[in-house]
Design a protein around this motif. Structure first.
Motif, PDB file in Angstrom:
ATOM      1  N   SER A   1     -12.999 -31.687  -6.542  1.00 49.83           N
ATOM      2  CA  SER A   1     -13.995 -30.654  -5.932  1.00 49.83           C
ATOM      3  C   SER A   1     -13.887 -29.282  -6.626  1.00 49.83           C
ATOM      4  O   SER A   1     -14.772 -28.540  -6.378  1.00 49.83           O
TER       5      SER A   1
ATOM      6  N   VAL B   1     -15.264 -39.112  -9.298  1.00 53.14           N
ATOM      7  CA  VAL B   1     -15.407 -38.793  -7.910  1.00 53.14           C
ATOM      8  C   VAL B   1     -15.676 -40.418  -7.463  1.00 53.14           C
ATOM      9  O   VAL B   1     -15.080 -40.860  -6.294  1.00 53.14           O
ATOM     10  N   LYS B   2     -16.595 -40.913  -8.010  1.00 56.42           N
ATOM     11  CA  LYS B   2     -17.005 -42.317  -7.607  1.00 56.42           C
ATOM     12  C   LYS B   2     -15.697 -43.370  -7.446  1.00 56.42           C
ATOM     13  O   LYS B   2     -15.263 -44.158  -6.552  1.00 56.42           O
TER      14      LYS B   2
ATOM     15  N   CYS C   1     -21.384 -36.514   0.279  1.00 59.82           N
ATOM     16  CA  CYS C   1     -21.776 -37.214  -1.113  1.00 59.82           C
ATOM     17  C   CYS C   1     -23.242 -37.356  -0.894  1.00 59.82           C
ATOM     18  O   CYS C   1     -24.067 -37.074  -1.579  1.00 59.82           O
ATOM     19  N   LYS C   2     -23.516 -38.208   0.329  1.00 56.28           N
ATOM     20  CA  LYS C   2     -24.922 -38.596   0.505  1.00 56.28           C
ATOM     21  C   LYS C   2     -25.838 -37.519   0.781  1.00 56.28           C
ATOM     22  O   LYS C   2     -26.911 -37.667   0.263  1.00 56.28           O
TER      23      LYS C   2
ATOM     24  N   HIS D   1     -26.626 -36.023  -2.679  1.00 55.01           N
ATOM     25  CA  HIS D   1     -27.631 -37.065  -3.320  1.00 55.01           C
ATOM     26  C   HIS D   1     -28.961 -36.758  -2.902  1.00 55.01           C
ATOM     27  O   HIS D   1     -29.862 -36.953  -3.670  1.00 55.01           O
TER      28      HIS D   1
ATOM     29  N   MET E   1     -18.719 -36.945 -11.937  1.00 55.47           N
ATOM     30  CA  MET E   1     -19.198 -37.934 -10.980  1.00 55.47           C
ATOM     31  C   MET E   1     -18.440 -39.376 -11.044  1.00 55.47           C
ATOM     32  O   MET E   1     -18.249 -39.969  -9.949  1.00 55.47           O
TER      33      MET E   1
ATOM     34  N   HIS F   1     -22.167 -28.497  -2.118  1.00 54.38           N
ATOM     35  CA  HIS F   1     -20.735 -28.659  -2.906  1.00 54.38           C
ATOM     36  C   HIS F   1     -19.844 -28.331  -2.018  1.00 54.38           C
ATOM     37  O   HIS F   1     -18.558 -28.904  -1.987  1.00 54.38           O
TER      38      HIS F   1
ATOM     39  N   PHE G   1     -18.657 -30.672   0.621  1.00 54.91           N
ATOM     40  CA  PHE G   1     -17.816 -31.663  -0.103  1.00 54.91           C
ATOM     41  C   PHE G   1     -16.451 -31.270  -0.122  1.00 54.91           C
ATOM     42  O   PHE G   1     -15.461 -32.024   0.066  1.00 54.91           O
TER      43      PHE G   1
END
Ligand code: ASC
Length: 154
Positions: A75, A42-43, A144-145, A148, A39, A111, A114
């Protein structure tokens, strides 16, 4: 010549054994560290793309292509980040929600979305149409959002 008593030798062995024991990390902690590392990556690569899409960073087509490719790779990492038994850590903290394991089909879908939008970004980035690229970066960000929102504690 240095001479050790049996007691001193026993103490040394015990020390070595307890160090080896301390280095043994639980599977849950290892999984949590692994997924949080991915993560973080990814960020690191999505962050600049998001900033470029909002004109907070100068647009750089080569970087967009490169970072999109890295995200596509991230991913598709082959190791399962959320194995059974890693719902809670022994030492590591996690904000993963139980739904990841109780509704794993929905989690997989989130997932996959994404991964799909990221793969699409790779293609769109090659095309070079700035507006289309910005729109597609937004589409990746939404995935992503969405995940989350559903699967990560605030
Ligand atoms: C990031 C980040 C997220 C996503 C999300 C996109 O950079 O850390 O979780 O983008 O905010 O909507």
């Amino acid at each position: 010549m240095l001479r050790y008593s049996h007691l001193a030798i026993a103490a040394l062995l015990l020390g070595a054994a307890s160090q080896a024991f301390a280095a043994e990390e639980s599977k849950a902690d290892a999984a949590i560290k692994y997924r949080q590392s991915t993560m973080t990556l990814v960020k690191a690569y999505f962050g600049p793309l998001g900033a470029m899409s909002q004109d907070k960073l100068p647009f750089d087509k080569a970087k967009v292509e490169q970072y999109a490719g890295i995200l596509a790779t991230l991913s598709a990492l082959p190791i399962d980040s959320f194995p059974a038994g890693s719902e809670k850590g022994d030492h590591e903290k996690t904000r993963a929600k139980a739904d990841i394991w109780t509704d794993s089909a929905k989690f997989k879908q989130a997932h996959d979305k994404f991964a799909q939008e990221t793969a699409k970004l790779v293609q769109v980035a090659k095309g070079g149409d700035l507006k289309a690229i910005k729109t597609q970066i937004g589409a990746v960000g939404k995935t992503c959002k969405a995940c989350h929102d559903d699967f990560k504690e605030k």
